[in-house]
Design an enzyme around this catalytic site. Structure first.
Site, PDB file in Angstrom:
ATOM      1  N   MET A 151      29.531 109.549  68.745  1.00 41.83           N
ATOM      2  CA  MET A 151      29.167 110.575  67.774  1.00 41.83           C
ATOM      3  C   MET A 151      28.615 109.971  66.489  1.00 41.83           C
ATOM      4  O   MET A 151      29.177 110.100  65.406  1.00 41.83           O
ATOM      5  CB  MET A 151      30.379 111.461  67.477  1.00 41.83           C
ATOM      6  CG  MET A 151      30.993 112.102  68.702  1.00 41.83           C
ATOM      7  SD  MET A 151      29.799 113.106  69.652  1.00 41.83           S
ATOM      8  CE  MET A 151      29.608 114.485  68.508  1.00 41.83           C
TER       9      MET A 151
ATOM     10  N   ASN B 174      21.694 108.466  76.891  1.00 36.54           N
ATOM     11  CA  ASN B 174      22.715 109.376  76.373  1.00 36.54           C
ATOM     12  C   ASN B 174      22.856 110.545  77.343  1.00 36.54           C
ATOM     13  O   ASN B 174      21.920 110.867  78.078  1.00 36.54           O
ATOM     14  CB  ASN B 174      22.294 109.891  74.992  1.00 36.54           C
ATOM     15  CG  ASN B 174      23.335 110.818  74.372  1.00 36.54           C
ATOM     16  OD1 ASN B 174      24.525 110.493  74.336  1.00 36.54           O
ATOM     17  ND2 ASN B 174      22.907 111.974  73.891  1.00 36.54           N
TER      18      ASN B 174
ATOM     19  N   GLU C  88      14.438 111.139  67.932  1.00 32.96           N
ATOM     20  CA  GLU C  88      14.587 112.584  67.811  1.00 32.96           C
ATOM     21  C   GLU C  88      15.932 112.982  68.399  1.00 32.96           C
ATOM     22  O   GLU C  88      16.258 112.602  69.530  1.00 32.96           O
ATOM     23  CB  GLU C  88      13.443 113.278  68.559  1.00 32.96           C
ATOM     24  CG  GLU C  88      13.405 114.772  68.391  1.00 32.96           C
ATOM     25  CD  GLU C  88      12.238 115.397  69.122  1.00 32.96           C
ATOM     26  OE1 GLU C  88      12.152 116.636  69.115  1.00 32.96           O
ATOM     27  OE2 GLU C  88      11.436 114.662  69.711  1.00 32.96           O
TER      28      GLU C  88
ATOM     29  N   ASP D 219      18.605 114.238  70.495  1.00 37.06           N
ATOM     30  CA  ASP D 219      18.622 114.793  71.851  1.00 37.06           C
ATOM     31  C   ASP D 219      17.216 115.083  72.356  1.00 37.06           C
ATOM     32  O   ASP D 219      17.005 115.984  73.175  1.00 37.06           O
ATOM     33  CB  ASP D 219      19.465 116.082  71.906  1.00 37.06           C
ATOM     34  CG  ASP D 219      20.902 115.839  71.477  1.00 37.06           C
ATOM     35  OD1 ASP D 219      21.436 114.764  71.777  1.00 37.06           O
ATOM     36  OD2 ASP D 219      21.486 116.734  70.828  1.00 37.06           O
TER      37      ASP D 219
END
Length: 223
Positions: A95, A112, A148, A150
């Site tokens: 996070m 990710n 950017e 996600d």
């Protein structure tokens, strides 16, 4: 014929590490030809650290609150990762928003997982937002990381139907079950050299993808 050594992977976590556990289990079962070289957390109390220790994987904690700014933390994090010379950096519930220099350093070898069918519902609270939007299908996506949020090229997705009686909690639980199959599958394909990022596009088995791979379709094709 001698098989190449399993690809070394460094996993970054901030929380309980359920996707880390899924990857540990898939490697132990021989489903993924990779080796988790280290697990690094920015939170000292992250539950995933104990999962790594039980599996005999080296762990490191870099508490981001001990650094003066984001750039200083990312520099220390990159130094810790690069000690292991990984072929892949896996963000598993990490996070942190990463600086452009850090992202560029690992371009094409950092992935990710996000709990939505990207590009829909980037950011947080994806399950609540999906229910509010009234979508009939939800899921998870694995993507290469770029600058950017996600927004990097999507590699593969897993889909779940949205039920009329779903709550954010029930939907999240079903999506997470799919994540635990999706993430190891993508890591395995990357470790086998079947996936790569080239020219800003995802290439699979020598061909650029015009849409993300689908977990179920890809699994059926391999059976």
């Amino acid at each position: 014929m001698t098989l190449p050594e399993p690809m070394p992977v460094v996993v970054l976590i901030s929380g309980t590490g359920t996707n880390l556990q899924a990857l540990i289990d898939a490697i132990a079962a021989g489903e993924v030809r990779a080796r988790i070289a280290a697990v690094i957390s920015n939170r000292p109390g992250a539950g995933g650290l104990e999962r790594a220790r039980r599996a005999g994987i080296p762990t490191h904690v870099l508490d981001h609150t001990g650094y003066p700014d984001r750039a200083a933390f990312d520099a220390a994090l990159a130094a810790a990762i690069d000690r292991y010379q990984p072929g892949l950096v896996v963000l598993a519930g990490f996070m942190r928003i990463l600086t452009p220099g850090f992202v560029e350093h690992y371009a094409g070898r950092m992935i990710n997982i996000h709990p939505s069918l990207l590009p829909d519902f980037r950011g947080l609270n994806t399950h609540e937002r999906a229910l509010r939007a009234g979508v009939k299908e939800h899921g998870a996506s694995v993507h290469f990381v770029n600058n950017e949020l996600d927004g990097g090229p999507v590699i593969m997705q897993a889909r779940v139907p949205v039920r009329s009686d779903d709550t954010p909690q029930t939907l999240a639980a079903r999506v997470q079950q799919r994540e635990h199959r999706l993430y190891p599958r993508v890591v395995g394909l990357l470790a086998d050299g079947l996936l790569k990022l080239q020219g800003g596009e995802v290439w699979f088995d020598g061909t650029p993808l015009d849409a993300p791979l689908d977990l179920d379709a890809q699994a059926s094709a391999e059976d």
